[in-house]
Design a protein around this motif. Structure first.
Motif, mmCIF file in Angstrom:
data_model
loop_
_atom_site.group_PDB
_atom_site.id
_atom_site.type_symbol
_atom_site.label_atom_id
_atom_site.label_comp_id
_atom_site.label_asym_id
_atom_site.label_seq_id
_atom_site.Cartn_x
_atom_site.Cartn_y
_atom_site.Cartn_z
ATOM 1 N N THR A 192 -10.574 3.387 -3.851
ATOM 2 C CA THR A 192 -11.220 4.573 -3.270
ATOM 3 C C THR A 192 -10.374 5.818 -3.485
ATOM 4 O O THR A 192 -10.902 6.881 -3.859
ATOM 5 C CB THR A 192 -11.460 4.352 -1.761
ATOM 6 N N LEU A 193 -9.061 5.715 -3.271
ATOM 7 C CA LEU A 193 -8.179 6.864 -3.485
ATOM 8 C C LEU A 193 -8.178 7.293 -4.951
ATOM 9 O O LEU A 193 -8.166 8.498 -5.258
ATOM 10 C CB LEU A 193 -6.758 6.522 -3.042
ATOM 11 N N TRP B 181 -8.235 -5.337 1.760
ATOM 12 C CA TRP B 181 -8.495 -3.938 2.104
ATOM 13 C C TRP B 181 -7.643 -2.989 1.271
ATOM 14 O O TRP B 181 -8.043 -1.856 0.994
ATOM 15 C CB TRP B 181 -8.239 -3.701 3.585
ATOM 16 N N ASN C 135 -9.392 -2.262 -2.078
ATOM 17 C CA ASN C 135 -10.529 -1.362 -1.869
ATOM 18 C C ASN C 135 -10.073 0.054 -1.547
ATOM 19 O O ASN C 135 -10.661 1.034 -2.027
ATOM 20 C CB ASN C 135 -11.421 -1.897 -0.746
ATOM 21 N N THR C 136 -9.025 0.174 -0.737
ATOM 22 C CA THR C 136 -8.530 1.508 -0.372
ATOM 23 C C THR C 136 -7.927 2.222 -1.570
ATOM 24 O O THR C 136 -8.160 3.420 -1.779
ATOM 25 C CB THR C 136 -7.489 1.394 0.750
ATOM 26 N N PHE D 190 0.837 -1.208 0.000
ATOM 27 C CA PHE D 190 0.000 0.000 0.000
ATOM 28 C C PHE D 190 0.871 1.256 0.000
ATOM 29 O O PHE D 190 0.628 2.201 -0.768
ATOM 30 C CB PHE D 190 -0.923 -0.014 1.214
#
Length: 488
Positions: free
Chosen positions: A278-279, A271, A274-275, A208
Motif C-alpha cells: 500500500t505504501l 499485514w 499488505n501495508t 516493517f
C-alpha cells in the motif's frame, strides 16, 4: 590474505584514487585521473563478475564480521553502477567547468563509488549497514557542493533522513541477530522459526520499521521528502547519480533483508506485506502527481524518481518471481532513463541557464541531440515499446495480476497505469514544446547551443541502451531469473 582478497580492490581503489584526485590542481591531469580510475574500476568489477569470490576482512565474533561476496545480485548492481558512474563522470568533465572546486567534487564522486561497491558486495548485515552509512557520508558533499544556504539545508535534510532511516535498519539488525541462524546473506533467508516461536508479531513489526528506514533512501513514503529537496540543488552529474543510483542503495538493503535474511515465506500474506504494498502504491501515485504539478525542471524529475523507484518496491513487496523480475529490470532501466533526464537537464542549464519547464520551448531546434535523448528517456519512463521501461512495467503488471494478491494487486496495477499517464503528462509536453514551440514563437532567435561531445556522447550511449534493452531484454531477463531461481 588469500586470492579472494582481490575483492577488496574495487572497494578501496576508488577511495585511494579519490584522495589523490582531491589534491590535483590542473584540470587536464585531474580529469585523466578520474577517467582512468573509473575505467579501471569498471574493468575490475567485470573481472570479478566472471567468478565467485568471498573474503572476510575483519572478524570480531562469529556473527560480527566485515565480509564480502560476489553473488549474482551483487554483480548485477555493481556492473550497472560502474557503467553509469563512468558515463556521468565523463559528462561531468565539461559540466564542472562552470562550478567551483571541481577537484573536491571529483574526489567525493570517486570515493562514493567505493562505498557503493562495498554495499553491493556486502556478505552480511553488519557490512551492509556500515557500507550504507559510508555511502551517505561520502555522497553528502555532492549535495552541498555549491555551498549555497539552500544546498546546505538540503544536505542536512538528506543527512538527517538518511541517518534516521539507517538507524531503523540498525535496530532491526539487533533483532535479526537474535532470531536468525546467521546474519550472513543466504538466498531464501536464515530465520530460525524455532527461536522465533511466540515473537512472530514482534519481528514483523521490526521488519516493517526496517523497510521504512531503508525505504527512505529509495524515496518511499513517508520518508521521501529529502529527495525533491536534495536533487535540484546538487550539480547535475550528482543529481543524476543520486536519482538513478544512490536511491538503489535503499533497494539493495531491502532486497538483502527481505530475501536473504528474513525470507519471503515469513512475510508473505501478513499485514506487513499488505501495508508495504500500500505504501509503495501511494508513493507511485503521489510522486507522479507532484511531478505533474511541479514547474522547476530538476524538481519535477526528482518527484518522478519518488514515483518510479517505488515501482521497484511494489515489485519487491509482491514476493513473487514475476514481481522480482520486473523490479530488478526497473532498477536498471530507471537508472538509465533518469540519468539521461538529469544529465539532459544539466546540459540545458549549462548552455542556456534555463531551469523552468515553461522556458524550454524551441529547445529541440537549438539542442537536438540533448532533446532527442530526453525524449527517448521520457518514453522509457512512461513504458512505451520498444523502450526498456515497457519491459519492466510489463513484468510488474504481470506480477500484480497474480491471483494471490486479489484486490490490492489489481489496485496496484491500476495505479501503475495511472502513473504512466501522469508521467506522459509531465514529460511529453516538455518534448512537444521543445520541438514544436508554436506559431507565436520567435524562430529568428534560435541559435545552436548543443554541448560538446563530453556531454552528448554519454547521453547518446544511454539512449541507445534504453532502446536496446527494450528490443533485446533476454540477456538481462536470464540474469535476473538466475538470481530469483535460488530465492523462490
Amino acid at each position: 590474505m588469500n586470492g579472494n582478497a582481490i575483492l577488496l580492490f574495487p572497494l578501496l581503489f576508488p577511495v585511494i584514487a579519490g584522495i589523490v584526485i582531491g589534491f590535483q590542481k590542473q584540470e587536464k591531469q585531474q580529469n585523466l585521473l578520474v577517467f582512468a580510475t573509473l575505467v579501471i574500476e569498471l574493468g575490475a568489477v567485470l573481472y570479478l563478475s566472471m567468478g565467485e569470490y568471498t573474503f572476510t576482512l575483519w572478524q570480531m565474533t562469529d556473527r560480527l564480521a566485515l565480509a564480502y561476496h560476489t553473488d549474482g545480485l551483487a554483480k548485477l548492481f555493481a556492473c550497472m553502477i560502474c557503467i553509469i558512474w563512468l558515463l556521468a563522470g565523463i559528462y561531468a568533465f565539461e559540466y564542472m567547468k562552470h562550478e567551483q572546486k571541481p577537484a573536491r567534487f571529483f574526489m567525493f564522486y570517486t570515493m562514493s563509488l567505493g562505498a557503493l561497491m562495498s554495499l553491493c558486495f556486502s556478505a552480511n548485515m553488519m557490512t551492509l549497514y556500515l557500507s550504507y552509512e559510508y555511502m551517505t557520508l561520502l555522497t553528502l558533499p555532492l549535495v552541498i557542493h555549491t555551498g549555497t544556504p539552500e544546498a546546505v539545508r538540503a544536505g542536512m535534510k538528506y543527512l538527517g533522513y538518511s541517518v534516521f532511516g539507517a538507524g531503523l535498519g540498525l535496530m532491526g539488525f539487533f533483532f535479526l541477530n537474535s532470531y536468525c541462524d546467521t546474519t550472513t546473506f543466504m538466498p531464501g533467508g536464515t530465520l530460525n522459526l524455532e527461536l522465533l516461536a511466540g515473537n512472530e508479531n514482534v519481528l514483523l513489526a521490526v521488519y516493517f520499521l526496517m523497510m521504512i528506514g531503508f525505504g527512505c533512501k529509495a524515496g518511499m513514503f513517508p520518508l521521501h521528502a529529502w529527495l525533491p529537496t536534495a536533487h535540484p540543488v546538487a550539480p547535475s552529474p550528482a543529481s543524476a547519480v543520486l536519482s538513478g543510483i544512490i536511491t538503489k542503495g535503499g533497494v539493495i538493503a531491502i532486497i538483502r533483508v527481505t530475501y536473504y535474511l528474513v525470507g519471503p515465506d515469513f512475510i508473505r500474506g501478513t499485514w506487513v506485506q499488505n501495508t508495504l504494498l500500500t505504501l509503495a502504491i501511494i508513493t507511485v501515485f503521489m510522486g507522479s502527481m507532484l511531478a505533474y504539478k511541479e514547474k522547476l525542471l530538476k524538481r519535477r524529475l526528482a518527484y518522478s524518481t519518488v514515483s518510479q523507484v517505488s515501482y521497484v518496491l511494489f515489485g519487491l513487496f509482491l514476493l513473487h518471481p514475476l514481481g522480482f523480475l520486473g523490479a530488478l529490470m526497473q532498477v536498471v532501466f530507471h537508472a538509465v532513463a533518469k540519468n539521461i533526464l538529469f544529465l539532459g537537464a544539466g546540459a540545458i542549464i549549462y548552455k542556456t541557464g534555463k531551469t523552468f519547464v515553461y522556458e524550454l520551448r524551441g529547445l529541440g531546434k537549438e539542442m537536438p541531440i540533448v532533446m532527442w535523448t530526453f525524449a527517448i528517456a521520457s518514453l522509457s519512463l512512461i513504458g512505451i515499446p520498444p523502450t526498456a521501461g515497457f519491459v519492466s512495467k510489463w513484468y510488474l503488471a504481470q506480477g500484480g495480476l497474480q491471483p494471490d494478491f486479489g484486490t490490492l494487486g489489481l489496485v496496484g496495477v491500476a495505479v501503475l497505469m495511472v502513473s504512466a499517464l501522469l508521467t506522459a503528462g509531465y514529460l511529453l509536453p516538455i518534448v512537444s514544446a521543445a520541438f514544436s514551440p508554436g506559431k507565436d514563437f520567435d524562430y529568428g532567435s534560435l541559435k545552436k547551443k548543443e554541448p560538446n561531445y563530453l556531454m552528448t556522447v554519454p547521453l547518446i550511449l544511454l539512449a541507445l541502451a534504453a532502446v536496446a534493452f527494450g528490443a533485446f531484454p533476454q540477456c538481462l531477463t536470464d540474469w535476473i531469473t538466475n538470481i530469483s531461481g535460488v530465492i523462490f
